[in-house]
Design a protein around this motif. Structure first.
Motif, PDB file in Angstrom:
ATOM      1  N   GLU A  89     -14.044  -5.038   6.871  1.00 41.50           N
ATOM      2  CA  GLU A  89     -15.238  -5.580   7.523  1.00 41.50           C
ATOM      3  C   GLU A  89     -16.285  -4.500   7.767  1.00 41.50           C
ATOM      4  O   GLU A  89     -17.474  -4.699   7.502  1.00 41.50           O
ATOM      5  CB  GLU A  89     -14.849  -6.237   8.852  1.00 41.50           C
ATOM      6  N   ASN A  90     -15.836  -3.314   8.246  1.00 40.20           N
ATOM      7  CA  ASN A  90     -16.831  -2.303   8.634  1.00 40.20           C
ATOM      8  C   ASN A  90     -17.154  -1.303   7.524  1.00 40.20           C
ATOM      9  O   ASN A  90     -18.087  -0.507   7.652  1.00 40.20           O
ATOM     10  CB  ASN A  90     -16.391  -1.570   9.920  1.00 40.20           C
ATOM     11  N   GLY A  91     -16.371  -1.310   6.450  1.00 43.60           N
ATOM     12  CA  GLY A  91     -16.686  -0.451   5.304  1.00 43.60           C
ATOM     13  C   GLY A  91     -16.379   1.022   5.503  1.00 43.60           C
ATOM     14  O   GLY A  91     -16.910   1.866   4.773  1.00 43.60           O
ATOM     15  N   GLU A 102     -19.845  -4.234   1.477  1.00 45.08           N
ATOM     16  CA  GLU A 102     -20.423  -3.842   0.186  1.00 45.08           C
ATOM     17  C   GLU A 102     -19.755  -2.607  -0.406  1.00 45.08           C
ATOM     18  O   GLU A 102     -19.707  -2.446  -1.627  1.00 45.08           O
ATOM     19  CB  GLU A 102     -21.930  -3.560   0.352  1.00 45.08           C
ATOM     20  N   ASN A 103     -19.258  -1.715   0.448  1.00 44.45           N
ATOM     21  CA  ASN A 103     -18.600  -0.492  -0.044  1.00 44.45           C
ATOM     22  C   ASN A 103     -17.442  -0.795  -0.993  1.00 44.45           C
ATOM     23  O   ASN A 103     -17.093   0.032  -1.840  1.00 44.45           O
ATOM     24  CB  ASN A 103     -18.067   0.345   1.129  1.00 44.45           C
ATOM     25  N   PHE A 104     -16.825  -1.985  -0.825  1.00 42.79           N
ATOM     26  CA  PHE A 104     -15.637  -2.314  -1.623  1.00 42.79           C
ATOM     27  C   PHE A 104     -15.942  -3.249  -2.788  1.00 42.79           C
ATOM     28  O   PHE A 104     -15.028  -3.618  -3.519  1.00 42.79           O
ATOM     29  CB  PHE A 104     -14.562  -2.928  -0.716  1.00 42.79           C
ATOM     30  N   LYS A 105     -17.196  -3.615  -2.966  1.00 44.41           N
ATOM     31  CA  LYS A 105     -17.558  -4.466  -4.099  1.00 44.41           C
ATOM     32  C   LYS A 105     -17.430  -3.657  -5.390  1.00 44.41           C
ATOM     33  O   LYS A 105     -17.890  -2.521  -5.473  1.00 44.41           O
ATOM     34  CB  LYS A 105     -18.989  -4.999  -3.945  1.00 44.41           C
ATOM     35  N   ASN A 106     -16.800  -4.246  -6.393  1.00 42.22           N
ATOM     36  CA  ASN A 106     -16.596  -3.577  -7.696  1.00 42.22           C
ATOM     37  C   ASN A 106     -15.887  -2.230  -7.557  1.00 42.22           C
ATOM     38  O   ASN A 106     -16.174  -1.292  -8.303  1.00 42.22           O
ATOM     39  CB  ASN A 106     -17.930  -3.379  -8.430  1.00 42.22           C
ATOM     40  N   TYR A 107     -14.966  -2.144  -6.608  1.00 42.54           N
ATOM     41  CA  TYR A 107     -14.224  -0.895  -6.423  1.00 42.54           C
ATOM     42  C   TYR A 107     -13.512  -0.538  -7.719  1.00 42.54           C
ATOM     43  O   TYR A 107     -13.019  -1.401  -8.441  1.00 42.54           O
ATOM     44  CB  TYR A 107     -13.205  -1.044  -5.286  1.00 42.54           C
TER      45      TYR A 107
END
Length: 369
Positions: free
Chosen positions: A264-266, A211-216
């Motif tokens: 994977e791990n954010g 999720e950390n990389f969603k809409n980066y």
């Protein structure tokens, strides 16, 4: 997975006299860089990129059957006006891809293209431009061979785009795209994931992304909009006799391995280390080739130092990356957008040419219009 031979059509089952298609294709920003290539646009090492959303090329392809089929025939328009100086690059592209699209000499083409980002803004448009053109040609081939599968359509489009501009193969499909074959892992049982990437085309990153990389977000700071003193093609060629080339190619594989786990791990801290190291290594290769050259500008370094200072003081996970030029891509998660944009306005815009910057974010790839 398709091979080069698979992209040479054996027969077409339909015909079409005339028509037009229109596609948009975005630019992309590499996280693991490719620098150095072999014959036929084959990369010397794998790369992985974020596909952008707003910085894109929109290309309309008109086509009409013609009587004389001895040569390529096309008109090229940029933003509605003839653009003669672009034509040699398109001519070379057509020559490279004719074996894979044998119908090309049967039509007269009108190629009308425009960018959503300012012309001569210092953003490479070859990736988005060649990807958009490849999508249009594949739409025409699909008319001639309606049985074509979607997988074949997109992989061949990426394959063709690569023959126009290497990084263009990463602008066809996917939010995160990998291009370049992974190395064989021997005795590395802990490396449990492979991507199944290819030297021939880009592939969509196959695993879930944290999720950390969603809409980066990617805010592009336009430090220098002039023409580069050394073209990317020349720069790639200088890797052939580079004293550090082999170690650099190995490092790219190692960093790709790391990013598989990071996505994977954010882990944003580890993401920043890989991405910034890759950017600086790319420019280190330029500075240590023979002849050597520097594409960064004084303001590029001012921005980098300001980002490091801001990140250290605030612990906000913002980082930079660079292409083969002076402009700076500022990367950060969506949930810190307000703070980072305020920092950019307060402290970084002063280093941009005419105060110009472009706000972008991860996108999906090429879209039919």
């Amino acid at each position: 997975m398709f091979t080069t031979a698979d992209f040479i059509p054996k027969k077409y089952t339909s015909t079409i006299e005339n028509g037009n298609f229109e596609w948009s294709a975005p630019s992309n920003i590499a996280l693991v860089k490719y620098w150095g290539k072999k014959d036929n646009q084959i990369p010397a090492n794998p790369s992985v990129s974020f596909t952008l959303n707003n910085c894109k090329t929109i290309t309309q392809l008109g086509f009409e059957k013609r009587v004389n089929q001895n040569s390529f025939s096309f008109d090229l328009l940029f933003e509605g006006k003839p653009k003669e100086d672009f034509k040699p690059k398109i001519q070379k592209f057509l020559e490279r891809i004719e074996v894979y699209l044998p119908f090309l000499k049967e039509y007269h083409f009108t190629i009308d293209t425009q960018n959503t980002f300012p012309h001569s803004s210092g953003i490479a448009s070859s990736a988005s431009g060649m990807a958009a053109l490849a999508m249009n040609f594949m739409s025409l081939e699909k008319e001639l061979y309606p049985e074509m599968t979607e997988d074949y359509f997109y992989q061949k489009a990426s394959f063709l785009a690569r023959l126009g501009s290497g990084s263009a193969c990463r602008s066809v499909k996917g939010k995160v795209v990998v291009w370049g074959q992974e190395r064989e892992r021997i005795g590395e049982a802990n490396q449990h994931k492979t991507i199944g990437s290819s030297d021939l085309f880009g592939v969509e990153f196959p695993y879930a992304i944290h999720e950390n990389f969603k809409n980066y977000q990617d805010t592009i700071l336009l430090v220098d909009k002039g023409e580069k003193q050394v073209s990317s093609t020349v720069g790639h060629d200088l890797m052939h006799n580079h004293p550090y080339a082999e170690r650099r190619f190995a490092q790219a594989h190692e960093n790709l391995d790391q990013l598989i786990a990071i996505f994977e791990n954010g882990n944003l801290e580890e993401f920043i280390k890989v991405v910034e190291s890759e950017a600086l290594t790319l420019h280190a290769m330029m500075m240590t080739s023979m002849p050597y050259f520097i594409l960064m500008k004084p303001n590029t370094l001012q921005i980098i130092n300001a980002i490091w200072k801001f990140r250290n003081e605030t612990q906000i996970p913002v980082c930079f990356t660079l292409d083969a030029g002076a402009n700076v891509h500022v990367l950060y998660p969506e949930n810190v957008s307000a703070k980072v944009l305020q920092f950019i306005k307060d402290e970084l815009v002063v280093f941009c040419q005419n105060g110009q910057y472009i706000c972008d974010q991860i996108g999906e790839g090429a879209i039919a219009l």
